[in-house]
Design a protein around this motif. Structure first.
Motif, short mmCIF file in Angstrom:
data_model
loop_
_atom_site.label_atom_id
_atom_site.label_comp_id
_atom_site.label_asym_id
_atom_site.label_seq_id
_atom_site.Cartn_x
_atom_site.Cartn_y
_atom_site.Cartn_z
N ASP A 139 73.23 -46.35 3.61
CA ASP A 139 73.12 -47.64 2.91
C ASP A 139 72.68 -48.76 3.85
OD1 ASP A 139 73.81 -46.57 0.47
OD2 ASP A 139 75.88 -47.30 0.54
N ARG A 140 73.16 -48.75 5.08
CA ARG A 140 72.87 -49.84 6.01
C ARG A 140 71.38 -49.92 6.37
NH1 ARG A 140 74.38 -45.71 9.02
NH2 ARG A 140 73.52 -45.36 11.09
N ARG A 141 70.61 -48.85 6.15
CA ARG A 141 69.18 -48.84 6.46
C ARG A 141 68.30 -49.06 5.24
NH1 ARG A 141 67.18 -44.16 9.33
NH2 ARG A 141 65.36 -45.48 9.52
N LEU A 142 68.92 -49.15 4.07
CA LEU A 142 68.15 -49.32 2.83
C LEU A 142 67.58 -50.73 2.74
CD1 LEU A 142 67.28 -48.08 0.11
CD2 LEU A 142 69.39 -49.01 -0.85
N GLN A 143 66.30 -50.82 2.41
CA GLN A 143 65.65 -52.10 2.16
C GLN A 143 65.24 -52.15 0.70
OE1 GLN A 143 62.46 -52.59 4.92
NE2 GLN A 143 63.75 -52.22 6.70
N LYS A 144 65.06 -53.34 0.19
CA LYS A 144 64.75 -53.52 -1.23
C LYS A 144 63.51 -52.72 -1.65
CE LYS A 144 64.99 -57.18 -4.62
NZ LYS A 144 65.11 -58.62 -4.81
N ILE A 145 62.45 -52.76 -0.84
CA ILE A 145 61.23 -52.04 -1.19
C ILE A 145 61.48 -50.53 -1.27
CG2 ILE A 145 60.37 -51.87 1.18
CD1 ILE A 145 58.17 -52.53 -1.88
N THR A 146 62.35 -50.03 -0.41
CA THR A 146 62.67 -48.60 -0.40
C THR A 146 63.42 -48.20 -1.66
OG1 THR A 146 62.89 -48.81 2.00
CG2 THR A 146 63.63 -46.75 1.03
N LEU A 147 64.29 -49.07 -2.13
CA LEU A 147 65.07 -48.79 -3.34
C LEU A 147 64.17 -48.55 -4.54
CD1 LEU A 147 67.71 -48.71 -5.02
CD2 LEU A 147 67.59 -51.19 -5.12
N TYR A 148 63.13 -49.36 -4.69
CA TYR A 148 62.26 -49.29 -5.87
C TYR A 148 61.11 -48.29 -5.72
CZ TYR A 148 64.68 -53.51 -7.40
OH TYR A 148 65.63 -54.41 -7.80
N THR A 149 61.01 -47.61 -4.58
CA THR A 149 59.92 -46.68 -4.33
C THR A 149 60.40 -45.24 -4.41
OG1 THR A 149 58.93 -48.31 -2.86
CG2 THR A 149 58.12 -46.06 -2.67
N ASN A 150 59.73 -44.44 -5.23
CA ASN A 150 60.08 -43.03 -5.36
C ASN A 150 59.51 -42.26 -4.17
OD1 ASN A 150 60.54 -40.39 -6.07
ND2 ASN A 150 59.24 -40.40 -7.86
N ASN A 151 60.37 -41.88 -3.26
CA ASN A 151 59.97 -41.06 -2.11
C ASN A 151 60.39 -39.62 -2.32
OD1 ASN A 151 58.76 -43.14 -0.53
ND2 ASN A 151 60.81 -43.92 -0.13
N GLU A 152 60.84 -39.32 -3.52
CA GLU A 152 61.25 -37.96 -3.87
C GLU A 152 60.10 -37.29 -4.60
OE1 GLU A 152 64.10 -36.68 -2.78
OE2 GLU A 152 64.68 -38.58 -1.89
N SER A 153 60.39 -36.35 -5.47
CA SER A 153 59.33 -35.61 -6.16
C SER A 153 58.70 -36.45 -7.28
CB SER A 153 59.89 -34.31 -6.73
OG SER A 153 60.70 -34.56 -7.84
N GLU A 154 57.45 -36.14 -7.57
CA GLU A 154 56.73 -36.85 -8.62
C GLU A 154 57.38 -36.64 -9.99
OE1 GLU A 154 52.20 -36.86 -10.26
OE2 GLU A 154 52.48 -36.74 -8.08
N GLU A 155 58.05 -35.50 -10.17
CA GLU A 155 58.72 -35.21 -11.45
C GLU A 155 59.80 -36.23 -11.77
OE1 GLU A 155 58.32 -32.63 -9.08
OE2 GLU A 155 56.52 -31.95 -10.11
N LEU A 156 60.34 -36.89 -10.75
CA LEU A 156 61.41 -37.87 -10.96
C LEU A 156 60.88 -39.27 -11.25
CD1 LEU A 156 63.88 -36.81 -8.13
CD2 LEU A 156 64.11 -36.39 -10.57
N ASP A 157 59.57 -39.44 -11.26
CA ASP A 157 58.98 -40.77 -11.34
C ASP A 157 59.37 -41.54 -12.60
OD1 ASP A 157 57.39 -42.45 -9.67
OD2 ASP A 157 55.89 -42.44 -11.28
N GLU A 158 59.60 -40.85 -13.71
CA GLU A 158 60.02 -41.55 -14.93
C GLU A 158 61.48 -41.23 -15.29
OE1 GLU A 158 57.18 -41.27 -18.09
OE2 GLU A 158 55.61 -42.20 -16.88
N ILE A 159 62.23 -40.73 -14.31
CA ILE A 159 63.65 -40.42 -14.48
C ILE A 159 64.48 -41.32 -13.57
CG2 ILE A 159 65.44 -38.66 -14.16
CD1 ILE A 159 63.18 -36.60 -14.82
N GLY A 160 64.20 -41.25 -12.28
CA GLY A 160 64.92 -42.03 -11.28
C GLY A 160 65.06 -41.23 -10.01
N TRP A 161 65.61 -41.84 -8.96
CA TRP A 161 65.75 -41.16 -7.67
C TRP A 161 66.90 -41.75 -6.89
CZ3 TRP A 161 61.48 -43.73 -9.47
CH2 TRP A 161 61.29 -45.02 -8.99
#
Length: 115
Positions: free
Chosen positions: A68-90
């Protein structure tokens, strides 16, 4: 670290969807449904749509989750996981998630009703 006010933002590809921050803390969830406004839920009161999406996110293979201490706002809203999660969440960090919700679902969570 996030010390900013969190709020939903429009999905980058589908303007009918909103990226909504959620924080899972021990026995409850905090969903940031509007600028400066959050709703608190427990396991029993969390809306079924969020329970389903949370299960799908947690069941998918993850890259390394940020502390949590390294999380930035831009990182929160960016899907860095699989593309399948893009309309689900991450999962963005240890306790922060970004849930993708429709505008009507978000409106209901804010306490608004249609018409």
């Amino acid at each position: 670290m996030l010390n900013e006010i969190l709020a939903p933002v429009v999905h980058q590809r589908n303007w009918d969807l909103m990226r909504v921050p959620l924080r899972r803390i021990a026995d409850h969830y905090v969903v940031y449904v509007a600028d400066g406004y959050a709703r608190r839920y427990d396991e029993d009161t969390l809306p079924d749509e969020l329970k389903t999406k949370m299960a799908m996110i947690l069941a998918s293979p993850h890259s390394k989750v940020l502390p949590d201490r390294r999380l930035q706002k831009i990182t929160l809203y960016t899907n860095n996981e699989s593309e399948e999660l893009d309309e689900i969440g991450w999962q963005a960090s240890e306790t922060y998630f970004c849930m993708v919700l429709t505008r009507p679902t978000l409106a209901l969570m804010k306490g608004e009703n249609n018409g």
